[in-house]
Design a protein around this motif. Structure first.
Motif, mmCIF file in Angstrom:
data_model
loop_
_atom_site.group_PDB
_atom_site.id
_atom_site.type_symbol
_atom_site.label_atom_id
_atom_site.label_comp_id
_atom_site.label_asym_id
_atom_site.label_seq_id
_atom_site.Cartn_x
_atom_site.Cartn_y
_atom_site.Cartn_z
ATOM 1 N N ARG A 1 -25.448 37.361 67.313
ATOM 2 C CA ARG A 1 -25.830 38.005 68.567
ATOM 3 C C ARG A 1 -24.797 39.059 68.959
ATOM 4 O O ARG A 1 -25.145 40.129 69.469
ATOM 5 C CB ARG A 1 -25.931 36.926 69.658
ATOM 6 C CG ARG A 1 -26.465 37.433 70.986
ATOM 7 C CD ARG A 1 -26.872 36.271 71.886
ATOM 8 N NE ARG A 1 -25.894 35.198 71.924
ATOM 9 C CZ ARG A 1 -24.862 35.155 72.768
ATOM 10 N NH1 ARG A 1 -24.663 36.128 73.625
ATOM 11 N NH2 ARG A 1 -24.024 34.138 72.753
ATOM 12 N N GLN A 2 -23.517 38.789 68.688
ATOM 13 C CA GLN A 2 -22.464 39.739 69.027
ATOM 14 C C GLN A 2 -22.618 41.045 68.230
ATOM 15 O O GLN A 2 -22.439 42.138 68.773
ATOM 16 C CB GLN A 2 -21.084 39.110 68.761
ATOM 17 C CG GLN A 2 -20.728 37.975 69.690
ATOM 18 C CD GLN A 2 -21.379 36.647 69.287
ATOM 19 O OE1 GLN A 2 -21.991 36.535 68.218
ATOM 20 N NE2 GLN A 2 -21.243 35.651 70.158
ATOM 21 N N LEU A 3 -22.965 40.909 66.942
ATOM 22 C CA LEU A 3 -23.148 42.105 66.127
ATOM 23 C C LEU A 3 -24.332 42.923 66.630
ATOM 24 O O LEU A 3 -24.254 44.153 66.725
ATOM 25 C CB LEU A 3 -23.344 41.736 64.652
ATOM 26 C CG LEU A 3 -23.621 42.910 63.700
ATOM 27 C CD1 LEU A 3 -22.520 43.964 63.781
ATOM 28 C CD2 LEU A 3 -23.782 42.403 62.271
ATOM 29 N N LEU A 4 -25.414 42.257 66.992
ATOM 30 C CA LEU A 4 -26.576 42.983 67.517
ATOM 31 C C LEU A 4 -26.221 43.678 68.827
ATOM 32 O O LEU A 4 -26.607 44.832 69.053
ATOM 33 C CB LEU A 4 -27.752 42.029 67.712
ATOM 34 C CG LEU A 4 -29.034 42.667 68.256
ATOM 35 C CD1 LEU A 4 -29.469 43.856 67.416
ATOM 36 C CD2 LEU A 4 -30.144 41.638 68.364
ATOM 37 N N GLN A 5 -25.474 43.006 69.698
ATOM 38 C CA GLN A 5 -25.060 43.646 70.947
ATOM 39 C C GLN A 5 -24.191 44.867 70.675
ATOM 40 O O GLN A 5 -24.300 45.889 71.354
ATOM 41 C CB GLN A 5 -24.320 42.641 71.831
ATOM 42 C CG GLN A 5 -25.246 41.610 72.459
ATOM 43 C CD GLN A 5 -24.505 40.537 73.221
ATOM 44 O OE1 GLN A 5 -23.409 40.107 72.826
ATOM 45 N NE2 GLN A 5 -25.093 40.067 74.313
ATOM 46 N N HIS A 6 -23.337 44.774 69.659
ATOM 47 C CA HIS A 6 -22.490 45.903 69.275
ATOM 48 C C HIS A 6 -23.354 47.076 68.788
ATOM 49 O O HIS A 6 -23.114 48.234 69.142
ATOM 50 C CB HIS A 6 -21.501 45.473 68.183
ATOM 51 C CG HIS A 6 -20.650 46.599 67.679
ATOM 52 N ND1 HIS A 6 -19.636 47.142 68.435
ATOM 53 C CD2 HIS A 6 -20.675 47.280 66.502
ATOM 54 C CE1 HIS A 6 -19.061 48.128 67.744
ATOM 55 N NE2 HIS A 6 -19.679 48.205 66.556
ATOM 56 N N ILE A 7 -24.363 46.778 67.966
ATOM 57 C CA ILE A 7 -25.275 47.837 67.476
ATOM 58 C C ILE A 7 -25.997 48.494 68.647
ATOM 59 O O ILE A 7 -26.082 49.734 68.720
ATOM 60 C CB ILE A 7 -26.293 47.238 66.479
ATOM 61 C CG1 ILE A 7 -25.609 46.820 65.188
ATOM 62 C CG2 ILE A 7 -27.416 48.227 66.181
ATOM 63 C CD1 ILE A 7 -26.477 46.002 64.233
ATOM 64 N N LEU A 8 -26.477 47.681 69.575
ATOM 65 C CA LEU A 8 -27.212 48.231 70.714
ATOM 66 C C LEU A 8 -26.292 49.045 71.622
ATOM 67 O O LEU A 8 -26.703 50.098 72.147
ATOM 68 C CB LEU A 8 -27.875 47.101 71.501
ATOM 69 C CG LEU A 8 -29.009 46.376 70.779
ATOM 70 C CD1 LEU A 8 -29.459 45.151 71.562
ATOM 71 C CD2 LEU A 8 -30.184 47.321 70.559
ATOM 72 N N SER A 9 -25.068 48.605 71.816
ATOM 73 C CA SER A 9 -24.149 49.362 72.683
ATOM 74 C C SER A 9 -23.788 50.701 72.051
ATOM 75 O O SER A 9 -23.528 51.679 72.754
ATOM 76 C CB SER A 9 -22.888 48.554 72.972
ATOM 77 O OG SER A 9 -22.136 48.369 71.791
ATOM 78 N N GLY A 10 -23.813 50.777 70.727
ATOM 79 C CA GLY A 10 -23.513 52.035 70.043
ATOM 80 C C GLY A 10 -24.605 53.079 70.196
ATOM 81 O O GLY A 10 -24.389 54.255 69.928
ATOM 82 N N ARG A 11 -25.790 52.673 70.625
ATOM 83 C CA ARG A 11 -26.902 53.622 70.822
ATOM 84 C C ARG A 11 -26.791 54.360 72.141
ATOM 85 O O ARG A 11 -27.416 55.379 72.331
ATOM 86 C CB ARG A 11 -28.240 52.877 70.817
ATOM 87 C CG ARG A 11 -28.671 52.327 69.505
ATOM 88 C CD ARG A 11 -30.043 51.736 69.727
ATOM 89 N NE ARG A 11 -30.613 51.193 68.522
ATOM 90 C CZ ARG A 11 -31.837 50.698 68.469
ATOM 91 N NH1 ARG A 11 -32.593 50.686 69.547
ATOM 92 N NH2 ARG A 11 -32.302 50.208 67.345
ATOM 93 N N LYS A 12 -26.061 53.810 73.091
ATOM 94 C CA LYS A 12 -26.064 54.375 74.460
ATOM 95 C C LYS A 12 -25.309 55.676 74.513
ATOM 96 O O LYS A 12 -24.444 55.933 73.730
ATOM 97 C CB LYS A 12 -25.490 53.356 75.442
ATOM 98 C CG LYS A 12 -26.368 52.105 75.526
ATOM 99 C CD LYS A 12 -25.734 51.059 76.406
ATOM 100 C CE LYS A 12 -26.586 49.790 76.447
ATOM 101 N NZ LYS A 12 -25.942 48.724 77.208
#
Length: 200
Positions: free
Chosen positions: A189-200
């Motif tokens: 879940r942490q890796l997915l959150q990191h990927i999503l935060s990189g899109r912003k």
């Protein structure tokens, strides 16, 4: 590179899953086109009918559809000639081909060009509706989208395109749950959150 599209543009070319505002029916038999429209009337907001390749090219440019029912053999040529024009539509439409005379080679070319399903004539309208629902419920064909992007997007950008598409699909399937999407993707879940935060 001249004429290249960014990844956000390519992402926008993927078909919308399950949503059809505009259906384009490319069929030279008016009675069959009307029967198709009547059979699927509850599945789209509006429908355009054209009877030739030339009219289809014009419709694809001027009023891009979300879905296309495509007769393979038309009075002015074979619909494989429309593949480039279909790939230029953004987002890519869902395409179902129909034919009573298509060769194996034509069917193969259409499948390689992103056609999602192929139905023989005479057309079984109940089968058409079932194939329509199944086709529109499937995630986009990533391979076709990538093939259509070759030469338009730098090769190193494909990795992020594929990753973002998989993340979007996983989030859609898990109804927005980061935990559920991470499980589908087999990542933390942490890796997915990191990927999503990189899109912003």
């Amino acid at each position: 590179m001249a004429g290249s599209r960014g990844l956000s543009d390519i992402r926008g070319t993927l078909p919308r899953v399950g949503s059809v505002r505009h259906l384009l029916v490319v069929e030279d038999a008016v009675s069959l086109a009307r029967a198709i429209e009547d059979a699927l009337r509850a599945r789209f907001e509006r429908c355009t009918h054209v009877a030739s390749l030339a009219a289809a090219r014009h419709a694809l440019r001027s009023d891009p559809p979300d879905a296309v029912i495509l007769d393979v053999c038309l009075p002015d040529g074979a619909s494989v000639e429309l593949l480039d024009a279909l790939c230029d539509v953004e987002p890519l439409p869902h395409v179902i081909a129909i034919s009573g005379t298509a060769t194996a080679e034509q069917a193969f070319q259409l499948a390689q060009g992103g056609v999602r399903a192929f139905l023989p004539k005479p057309l079984d309208l109940a089968r058409l509706e079932a194939v329509w629902l199944e086709t529109l419920s499937r995630p986009p064909d990533l391979a076709s989208a990538l093939r259509a992007s070759a030469g338009r997007v730098p090769l190193h950008d494909f990795e992020s395109f594929v990753r973002d598409t998989l993340v979007d699909e996983a989030l859609a399937k898990s109804e927005g749950s980061i935990r559920g999407a991470a499980k589908l993707l087999h990542i933390s879940r942490q890796l997915l959150q990191h990927i999503l935060s990189g899109r912003k």
